[in-house]
Design an enzyme around this catalytic site. Structure first.
Site, PDB file in Angstrom:
ATOM      1  N   ARG A 101       0.835  -1.217   0.000  1.00 54.31           N
ATOM      2  CA  ARG A 101       0.000   0.000   0.000  1.00 54.31           C
ATOM      3  C   ARG A 101       0.855   1.245   0.000  1.00 54.31           C
ATOM      4  O   ARG A 101       0.483   2.274  -0.573  1.00 54.31           O
ATOM      5  CB  ARG A 101      -0.948   0.006   1.193  1.00 54.31           C
ATOM      6  CG  ARG A 101      -2.253  -0.738   0.996  1.00 54.31           C
ATOM      7  CD  ARG A 101      -2.079  -2.189   0.576  1.00 54.31           C
ATOM      8  NE  ARG A 101      -3.318  -2.932   0.635  1.00 54.31           N
ATOM      9  CZ  ARG A 101      -3.726  -3.622   1.710  1.00 54.31           C
ATOM     10  NH1 ARG A 101      -2.965  -3.704   2.797  1.00 54.31           N
ATOM     11  NH2 ARG A 101      -4.874  -4.264   1.664  1.00 54.31           N
ATOM     12  N   ASP A 125       0.185  -7.010  -2.875  1.00 56.75           N
ATOM     13  CA  ASP A 125      -1.247  -6.820  -2.642  1.00 56.75           C
ATOM     14  C   ASP A 125      -1.751  -6.117  -3.889  1.00 56.75           C
ATOM     15  O   ASP A 125      -0.957  -5.729  -4.762  1.00 56.75           O
ATOM     16  CB  ASP A 125      -1.496  -5.973  -1.374  1.00 56.75           C
ATOM     17  CG  ASP A 125      -2.802  -6.349  -0.681  1.00 56.75           C
ATOM     18  OD1 ASP A 125      -3.860  -6.196  -1.322  1.00 56.75           O
ATOM     19  OD2 ASP A 125      -2.767  -6.807   0.473  1.00 56.75           O
ATOM     20  N   HIS A 128      -6.650 -10.514  -2.297  1.00 56.82           N
ATOM     21  CA  HIS A 128      -5.718  -9.368  -2.335  1.00 56.82           C
ATOM     22  C   HIS A 128      -4.732  -9.490  -3.499  1.00 56.82           C
ATOM     23  O   HIS A 128      -3.551  -9.138  -3.338  1.00 56.82           O
ATOM     24  CB  HIS A 128      -4.931  -9.289  -1.017  1.00 56.82           C
ATOM     25  CG  HIS A 128      -5.745  -8.825   0.157  1.00 56.82           C
ATOM     26  ND1 HIS A 128      -5.912  -7.490   0.459  1.00 56.82           N
ATOM     27  CD2 HIS A 128      -6.438  -9.508   1.093  1.00 56.82           C
ATOM     28  CE1 HIS A 128      -6.665  -7.389   1.555  1.00 56.82           C
ATOM     29  NE2 HIS A 128      -7.002  -8.592   1.942  1.00 56.82           N
ATOM     30  N   ASP A 174      -5.985 -14.372   3.672  1.00 62.72           N
ATOM     31  CA  ASP A 174      -7.106 -13.621   4.244  1.00 62.72           C
ATOM     32  C   ASP A 174      -8.017 -13.050   3.162  1.00 62.72           C
ATOM     33  O   ASP A 174      -7.582 -12.758   2.058  1.00 62.72           O
ATOM     34  CB  ASP A 174      -6.585 -12.457   5.113  1.00 62.72           C
ATOM     35  CG  ASP A 174      -5.701 -11.498   4.338  1.00 62.72           C
ATOM     36  OD1 ASP A 174      -4.873 -11.984   3.540  1.00 62.72           O
ATOM     37  OD2 ASP A 174      -5.849 -10.279   4.500  1.00 62.72           O
ATOM     38  N   GLU A 175      -9.256 -12.894   3.540  1.00 61.61           N
ATOM     39  CA  GLU A 175     -10.237 -12.091   2.819  1.00 61.61           C
ATOM     40  C   GLU A 175     -10.409 -12.412   1.330  1.00 61.61           C
ATOM     41  O   GLU A 175     -10.638 -11.516   0.532  1.00 61.61           O
ATOM     42  CB  GLU A 175      -9.904 -10.598   2.994  1.00 61.61           C
ATOM     43  CG  GLU A 175      -9.948 -10.157   4.437  1.00 61.61           C
ATOM     44  CD  GLU A 175      -9.736  -8.665   4.625  1.00 61.61           C
ATOM     45  OE1 GLU A 175     -10.593  -8.041   5.282  1.00 61.61           O
ATOM     46  OE2 GLU A 175      -8.733  -8.126   4.140  1.00 61.61           O
ATOM     47  N   TRP A 223      -5.855 -12.625  13.475  1.00 57.70           N
ATOM     48  CA  TRP A 223      -6.005 -11.174  13.252  1.00 57.70           C
ATOM     49  C   TRP A 223      -7.427 -10.704  13.464  1.00 57.70           C
ATOM     50  O   TRP A 223      -7.649  -9.582  13.891  1.00 57.70           O
ATOM     51  CB  TRP A 223      -5.504 -10.788  11.844  1.00 57.70           C
ATOM     52  CG  TRP A 223      -6.425 -11.122  10.698  1.00 57.70           C
ATOM     53  CD1 TRP A 223      -6.488 -12.305  10.033  1.00 57.70           C
ATOM     54  CD2 TRP A 223      -7.382 -10.255  10.077  1.00 57.70           C
ATOM     55  NE1 TRP A 223      -7.433 -12.254   9.042  1.00 57.70           N
ATOM     56  CE2 TRP A 223      -7.999 -10.989   9.050  1.00 57.70           C
ATOM     57  CE3 TRP A 223      -7.782  -8.937  10.301  1.00 57.70           C
ATOM     58  CZ2 TRP A 223      -9.002 -10.452   8.238  1.00 57.70           C
ATOM     59  CZ3 TRP A 223      -8.773  -8.404   9.488  1.00 57.70           C
ATOM     60  CH2 TRP A 223      -9.363  -9.162   8.477  1.00 57.70           C
ATOM     61  N   TYR A 279      -3.224  -3.753  15.889  1.00 55.27           N
ATOM     62  CA  TYR A 279      -3.197  -3.070  14.595  1.00 55.27           C
ATOM     63  C   TYR A 279      -2.835  -1.604  14.850  1.00 55.27           C
ATOM     64  O   TYR A 279      -3.676  -0.816  15.283  1.00 55.27           O
ATOM     65  CB  TYR A 279      -4.560  -3.205  13.888  1.00 55.27           C
ATOM     66  CG  TYR A 279      -4.649  -4.455  13.026  1.00 55.27           C
ATOM     67  CD1 TYR A 279      -4.010  -5.628  13.407  1.00 55.27           C
ATOM     68  CD2 TYR A 279      -5.352  -4.460  11.823  1.00 55.27           C
ATOM     69  CE1 TYR A 279      -4.074  -6.776  12.622  1.00 55.27           C
ATOM     70  CE2 TYR A 279      -5.421  -5.597  11.032  1.00 55.27           C
ATOM     71  CZ  TYR A 279      -4.778  -6.751  11.438  1.00 55.27           C
ATOM     72  OH  TYR A 279      -4.835  -7.885  10.659  1.00 55.27           O
ATOM     73  N   TRP A 306      -0.752  -1.891   8.652  1.00 60.19           N
ATOM     74  CA  TRP A 306      -1.282  -1.812   7.286  1.00 60.19           C
ATOM     75  C   TRP A 306      -1.214  -0.345   6.843  1.00 60.19           C
ATOM     76  O   TRP A 306      -1.396   0.570   7.655  1.00 60.19           O
ATOM     77  CB  TRP A 306      -2.735  -2.319   7.258  1.00 60.19           C
ATOM     78  CG  TRP A 306      -2.813  -3.774   7.638  1.00 60.19           C
ATOM     79  CD1 TRP A 306      -3.251  -4.286   8.824  1.00 60.19           C
ATOM     80  CD2 TRP A 306      -2.400  -4.894   6.850  1.00 60.19           C
ATOM     81  NE1 TRP A 306      -3.143  -5.657   8.824  1.00 60.19           N
ATOM     82  CE2 TRP A 306      -2.625  -6.052   7.618  1.00 60.19           C
ATOM     83  CE3 TRP A 306      -1.869  -5.028   5.566  1.00 60.19           C
ATOM     84  CZ2 TRP A 306      -2.328  -7.335   7.148  1.00 60.19           C
ATOM     85  CZ3 TRP A 306      -1.571  -6.312   5.100  1.00 60.19           C
ATOM     86  CH2 TRP A 306      -1.816  -7.434   5.876  1.00 60.19           C
ATOM     87  N   GLU A 364      -2.791   1.534   4.141  1.00 58.07           N
ATOM     88  CA  GLU A 364      -3.721   2.272   3.281  1.00 58.07           C
ATOM     89  C   GLU A 364      -3.738   3.757   3.656  1.00 58.07           C
ATOM     90  O   GLU A 364      -3.761   4.622   2.794  1.00 58.07           O
ATOM     91  CB  GLU A 364      -5.149   1.724   3.406  1.00 58.07           C
ATOM     92  CG  GLU A 364      -5.362   0.342   2.816  1.00 58.07           C
ATOM     93  CD  GLU A 364      -5.220  -0.751   3.878  1.00 58.07           C
ATOM     94  OE1 GLU A 364      -4.443  -0.557   4.845  1.00 58.07           O
ATOM     95  OE2 GLU A 364      -5.870  -1.806   3.726  1.00 58.07           O
TER      96      GLU A 364
HETATM   97  C1  ACM Z   1      -5.808  -8.563   7.471  1.00 59.01           C
HETATM   98  O1  ACM Z   1      -5.805  -7.573   8.234  1.00 59.01           O
HETATM   99  N1  ACM Z   1      -6.608  -8.577   6.400  1.00 59.01           N
HETATM  100  C2  ACM Z   1      -4.954  -9.717   7.712  1.00 59.01           C
END
Ligand code: ACM
Ligand code: ZN
Length: 501
Positions: free
Chosen positions: A114, A143, A220, A279-280, A346, A371, A418, A420
């Protein structure tokens, strides 16, 4: 004098296992490493192997500084205690410290996709980690917002996606997620060459820090499909689903790419653990993709989610065949993965609890507490961030071994950053310090020795030292009552706030 000594000694973060203040200050510069004496050997006899590896005793007298350690790693940790005391105290206080870590994995994750921050930034954070006795740097290297690692067998990963139109994440999002080549008008970004990464790995290893690379899959991964559309699902009519978030687990091209990438990654990073994301995944394109449907039929699956398990297990086998273990976000637990896989919790702590009950080793990095891209103070006084309030006091209160967990399965604890909302190196440091001090103490010090008020005083001092040596930090003198109270989340209007620090 004794007040000065105690004041100085108590500056250390993380707090050591045992310390005894002595009279006087030390005027010696030279550090002597001597053979371990009987008393130190006795004190460390029953420790776990990883604790012995890092254990040290430091004896500081008016005319001498002596280290005893069972390995060069222990000696290194002792030297960092001395360095930190020298940073925060004008005189080195005489004392004896006997010390070892609580957890084997004491980590920090940096999101280089990011926002690409570069080698010098990473080395600077490695220096801070060493000072705080952290020992794992997890790099999120790819990502949808950009691929950041040179891969010779798939050069378009960097050639086509290491730059983007939009200097920060939200400008990129607003502009329609456009990825670009270097030099394209309006493009910003970059990537790490293999030489860069080897330099980072070596720099970290000299400081007894392991670098864990993360290669995301199957979610991702929009940028991978942009560079190599053969890893994307197709429509029932055979048209490629451009711009998809997930890789296609039905396509053999996906596995060819991932295995080739991972092979090159493992050649750069000697880490015993390789992070494979997990993830996700949205799984949106898998329902009607002919390749995915064929894979489901071949494997006897009835639910597309089983395709995620297929991918993770197949990749796990590949990584294992190269003598490494996988670590993945807690979603990978839900679709079946061998016990040997390490699970990184997480989505709160439940993934970690379930994983440890199922026999996995776990790394705890719950978004609720670890986080550091979340707000550290009131929304109105802080730069835009995501998530809830994770104040210094709140994160300090985190206990990684939750009720019902086998402590032996908790490999450690990790902070994640993270990016962003964090477009620059300076901003990243602002979010990390002082919260990373809290993480370091949770990860290293015995739980029963943790106490917030004393920690806050030490954190204030160390933060000032960090500022002096060039880190951009949060200003603790402006901390709101809400942050200082340690309350979880932004409370509803009218809830009383009690500050007792
Ligand atoms: C995450 O925060 N999507 C691992
Ligand atoms: Zn597919």
């Amino acid at each position: 004098m004794i007040t000065v000594l105690l004041f100085c000694l108590l500056q250390l973060i993380p707090l050591p296992v045992e310390f005894t203040p002595e009279q006087g200050v030390c005027t010696a510069d030279r550090i002597t490493v001597k053979q371990c004496g009987r008393s130190f050997k006795r004190a460390t006899a029953d420790l776990e192997a990883f604790q012995k590896q890092e254990a040290y005793r430091l004896t500081i007298k008016p005319g001498s500084i002596v280290i005893e350690a069972l390995s060069t790693e222990g000696e290194f940790r002792a030297r960092k205690s001395i360095e930190q005391m020298r940073l925060t105290c004008s005189d080195l206080p005489c004392c004896t410290i006997t010390d070892w870590p609580r957890f084997r994995h004491r980590g920090l994750m940096l999101d280089e996709s990011r926002s690409f921050k570069g080698v010098e930034f990473i080395k600077k954070q490695i220096d801070a980690m060493a000072l705080l006795k952290l020992n794992v740097l997890h790099l999120h290297l790819d990502d949808s917002a950009g691929w950041r690692i040179q891969i010779d067998s798939y050069p378009d990963l960097t050639a086509k996606t290491a730059w983007r139109i939009g200097w920060d994440y939200f400008a990129w999002e607003k502009g329609g997620y456009k990825l670009a080549a270097e030099g394209a008008p309006g493009a910003s970004g970059g990537f790490y060459s293999k030489e860069d990464l080897k330099e980072i790995v070596a720099y970290a290893a000299q400081r007894f820090i392991t670098v864990i690379p993360e290669i995301e899959m199957p979610g991702h991964s929009m940028e991978v499909g942009y560079a190599y559309p053969e890893v994307l699902c197709t429509t029932p009519q055979g048209r490629v689903r451009k711009g998809a978030w997930d890789l296609c687990p039905g396509s053999e091209a996906t596995f060819k790419l991932l295995e080739s990438v991972l092979k090159e990654v493992m050649d750069i990073f000697p880490s015993p653990l390789i992070h494979i994301g997990g993830d996700e995944a949205t799984m949106k394109t898998w329902h009607d993709c002919p390749a995915c449907r064929a894979r489901m039929e071949q494997e006897g699956y009835t639910d597309v989610r089983q395709l995620q398990g297929y991918m993770i297990r197949r990749i796990e086998k590949f990584v294992r065949s190269h003598g490494r273990r996988i670590i993945g976000w807690d979603e990978i637990l839900e679709t079946g993965v061998p016990k040997d896989a390490v699970i990184q919790s997480w989505r709160g702590v439940s993934g970690g609890i379930n994983a440890s009950k199922a026999g996995h080793e776990v790394v705890m990095s719950p978004n609720t507490h670890c986080y550091y891209n979340y707000y550290q103070d009131l929304i109105r006084k802080e730069p835009a961030a995501c998530g809830e309030l994770v104040s210094l006091r709140f994160t300090y209160g985190y206990e990684p071994v939750a009720a019902g967990m086998d402590p032996a399965r908790v490999r450690g604890v990790q902070a994640n950053l993270w990016c962003e909302y964090i477009p620059t190196p300076k901003h990243a440091e602002y979010m990390l310090y002082p919260r990373l001090f809290a993480l370091a103490e949770t990860a290293w010090s015995p739980a029963e020795r943790k106490e917030y008020k004393a920690f806050r005083r030490r954190a204030l001092n160390l933060l000032e030292a960090f500022r002096k040596i060039g880190y951009n930090t949060f200003d603790m003198s402006t901390e709101s009552d809400l942050a200082r109270s340690g309350m979880q989340r932004f409370p509803p209007e009218g809830v009383p706030i009690i500050v007792d620090d």
